[in-house]
Design a protein around this motif. Structure first.
Motif, PDB file in Angstrom:
ATOM      1  N   ASN A   1       2.151   2.865  27.148  1.00  0.00           N
ATOM      2  CA  ASN A   1       3.178   3.829  27.545  1.00  0.00           C
ATOM      3  C   ASN A   1       3.413   4.940  26.511  1.00  0.00           C
ATOM      4  N   ASN A   2       2.331   5.400  25.913  1.00  0.00           N
ATOM      5  CA  ASN A   2       2.403   6.479  24.926  1.00  0.00           C
ATOM      6  C   ASN A   2       3.296   6.154  23.724  1.00  0.00           C
ATOM      7  N   ILE A   3       3.479   4.878  23.441  1.00  0.00           N
ATOM      8  CA  ILE A   3       4.283   4.458  22.297  1.00  0.00           C
ATOM      9  C   ILE A   3       3.445   4.540  21.022  1.00  0.00           C
ATOM     10  N   ARG A   4       4.016   5.160  19.992  1.00  0.00           N
ATOM     11  CA  ARG A   4       3.335   5.283  18.714  1.00  0.00           C
ATOM     12  C   ARG A   4       4.134   4.579  17.632  1.00  0.00           C
ATOM     13  N   HIS A   5       3.430   3.900  16.737  1.00  0.00           N
ATOM     14  CA  HIS A   5       4.059   3.360  15.545  1.00  0.00           C
ATOM     15  C   HIS A   5       3.804   4.351  14.416  1.00  0.00           C
ATOM     16  N   ILE A   6       4.874   4.770  13.766  1.00  0.00           N
ATOM     17  CA  ILE A   6       4.758   5.822  12.763  1.00  0.00           C
ATOM     18  C   ILE A   6       5.078   5.254  11.385  1.00  0.00           C
ATOM     19  N   TYR A   7       4.177   5.516  10.445  1.00  0.00           N
ATOM     20  CA  TYR A   7       4.344   5.061   9.062  1.00  0.00           C
ATOM     21  C   TYR A   7       4.286   6.266   8.136  1.00  0.00           C
ATOM     22  N   LEU A   8       4.936   6.166   6.996  1.00  0.00           N
ATOM     23  CA  LEU A   8       4.894   7.264   6.036  1.00  0.00           C
ATOM     24  C   LEU A   8       4.925   6.723   4.610  1.00  0.00           C
ATOM     25  N   LYS A   9       4.399   7.533   3.704  1.00  0.00           N
ATOM     26  CA  LYS A   9       4.482   7.195   2.290  1.00  0.00           C
ATOM     27  C   LYS A   9       4.539   8.482   1.492  1.00  0.00           C
ATOM     28  N   GLN A  10       5.011   8.361   0.292  1.00  0.00           N
ATOM     29  CA  GLN A  10       5.153   9.536  -0.564  1.00  0.00           C
ATOM     30  C   GLN A  10       3.781  10.096  -0.920  1.00  0.00           C
ATOM     31  N   LYS A  11       3.675  11.433  -0.877  1.00  0.00           N
ATOM     32  CA  LYS A  11       2.402  12.076  -1.219  1.00  0.00           C
ATOM     33  C   LYS A  11       2.104  11.931  -2.709  1.00  0.00           C
TER      34      LYS A  11
ATOM     35  N   ASN B   1       0.814  -1.223   0.000  1.00  0.00           N
ATOM     36  CA  ASN B   1       0.000   0.000   0.000  1.00  0.00           C
ATOM     37  C   ASN B   1       0.850   1.277   0.000  1.00  0.00           C
ATOM     38  N   GLY B   2       2.158   1.109  -0.071  1.00  0.00           N
ATOM     39  CA  GLY B   2       3.049   2.263  -0.144  1.00  0.00           C
ATOM     40  C   GLY B   2       3.538   2.793   1.192  1.00  0.00           C
ATOM     41  N   TRP B   3       3.167   2.127   2.311  1.00  0.00           N
ATOM     42  CA  TRP B   3       3.534   2.620   3.633  1.00  0.00           C
ATOM     43  C   TRP B   3       4.876   2.023   4.094  1.00  0.00           C
ATOM     44  N   THR B   4       5.665   2.861   4.740  1.00  0.00           N
ATOM     45  CA  THR B   4       6.964   2.446   5.285  1.00  0.00           C
ATOM     46  C   THR B   4       7.005   2.726   6.782  1.00  0.00           C
TER      47      THR B   4
ATOM     48  N   ASP C   1       8.172  17.751   3.980  1.00  0.00           N
ATOM     49  CA  ASP C   1       6.784  17.929   3.522  1.00  0.00           C
ATOM     50  C   ASP C   1       6.510  17.263   2.163  1.00  0.00           C
ATOM     51  N   LYS C   2       7.072  16.082   1.984  1.00  0.00           N
ATOM     52  CA  LYS C   2       6.805  15.322   0.761  1.00  0.00           C
ATOM     53  C   LYS C   2       6.153  13.972   1.070  1.00  0.00           C
ATOM     54  N   PHE C   3       5.843  13.768   2.368  1.00  0.00           N
ATOM     55  CA  PHE C   3       5.355  12.457   2.774  1.00  0.00           C
ATOM     56  C   PHE C   3       4.072  12.575   3.598  1.00  0.00           C
ATOM     57  N   GLU C   4       3.195  11.633   3.396  1.00  0.00           N
ATOM     58  CA  GLU C   4       1.995  11.501   4.228  1.00  0.00           C
ATOM     59  C   GLU C   4       2.390  10.684   5.456  1.00  0.00           C
ATOM     60  N   ILE C   5       1.973  11.109   6.633  1.00  0.00           N
ATOM     61  CA  ILE C   5       2.390  10.461   7.882  1.00  0.00           C
ATOM     62  C   ILE C   5       1.180   9.941   8.638  1.00  0.00           C
ATOM     63  N   ASP C   6       1.289   8.718   9.120  1.00  0.00           N
ATOM     64  CA  ASP C   6       0.219   8.101   9.909  1.00  0.00           C
ATOM     65  C   ASP C   6       0.815   7.632  11.221  1.00  0.00           C
TER      66      ASP C   6
END
Length: 246
Positions: A236-246, A187-190, A224-229
């Motif tokens: 414990n306030n841990i977040r998993h962060i994924y990104l893909k090209q806009k 799906n393009g997510w990293t 500012d070239k990537f979509e971030i999720d």
């Protein structure tokens, strides 16, 4: 998980002594420095500034006389010691502290033997030595120490150092973009957690602090070239962060 044991070998003729404490703190993030040695002709006044630093940080000085004018005999002593340590099998990795390209072949040889090699040097360090290391950290980004403590996470992400040593140029953006695409799922997510180490394989001196950012995420946001999720794990306030090209 066993922490890596590291041999720290410092070329006193080619690095400043002003930020050794910060450098050792950086090394400690990568493993335990079980061997700490520094090489110089200690009869020379040019290295006198190191002497107090050695005592404060438990670094063992190795005396190497300069037998010929214009030749750096400390290089040979450091290389011989590195090979002795390699064959002793007492460490898992090496930190070579120098801005001198003479250690390029040493770094390559140590990596061939399965050792992790982390280089430390000034921005003037020649590219061949940087490329020969698994990771290379510029001493200039350590001079101000770590980013000041900020209570809110969002504030940390927005914080920049006032004096970046490099600009986020098109080549850096290209490497980041290619790396995101290389690691992307169907799906393009990293996953951000995998991105930093992958970029280091292409560019050993990559470090968000070079560009004035404390972490990779604020650098990515600034480009500012990537979509971030950002996914909250609920632990414990841990977040998993994924990104893909806009």
């Amino acid at each position: 998980m066993t922490e890596d044991k590291l041999a720290v070998l410092i070329d006193a003729d080619n690095v400043p002594y002003s930020n050794v404490k910060e450098m050792l703190e950086e090394i400690a993030k990568n493993g335990t420095p079980t061997i700490k040695r520094i090489y110089a002709d200690w009869t020379k006044p040019t290295v006198s500034g190191w002497k107090n630093v050695l005592l404060e940080n438990a670094i063992t000085p190795i005396q190497q006389y300069s037998y010929t004018t214009g030749k750096n005999s400390s290089d040979s002593a450091l290389i011989i010691d590195a090979m002795d340590i390699l064959y002793s099998e007492k460490v898992n990795g090496f930190c070579i502290v120098s801005s001198d390209s003479d250690f390029t072949r040493l770094a390559t040889r140590l990596r061939e033997a399965g050792m992790t090699v982390i280089g430390f040097g000034e921005k003037k360090t020649p590219k061949p030595f940087i490329s020969a290391c698994d990771k290379f950290i510029y001493l200039e980004i350590l001079k101000t120490g770590t980013v000041d403590t900020v209570v809110a996470t969002k504030s940390i992400e927005k914080s920049k150092k006032e004096d970046p040593i490099s600009k986020v140029d098109t080549e850096t953006i290209r490497i980041i973009t290619e790396s995101v695409n290389d690691l992307a799922d169907d799906n393009g997510w990293t996953f951000l957690g995998s991105l930093g180490n992958y970029i280091l394989k292409k560019k050993p001196d990559f470090d968000p602090r070079n560009y004035g950012f404390s972490k990779l995420l604020p650098l990515i946001k600034d480009i500012d070239k990537f979509e971030i999720d950002e996914i909250d794990t609920g632990v414990n306030n841990i977040r998993h962060i994924y990104l893909k090209q806009k």
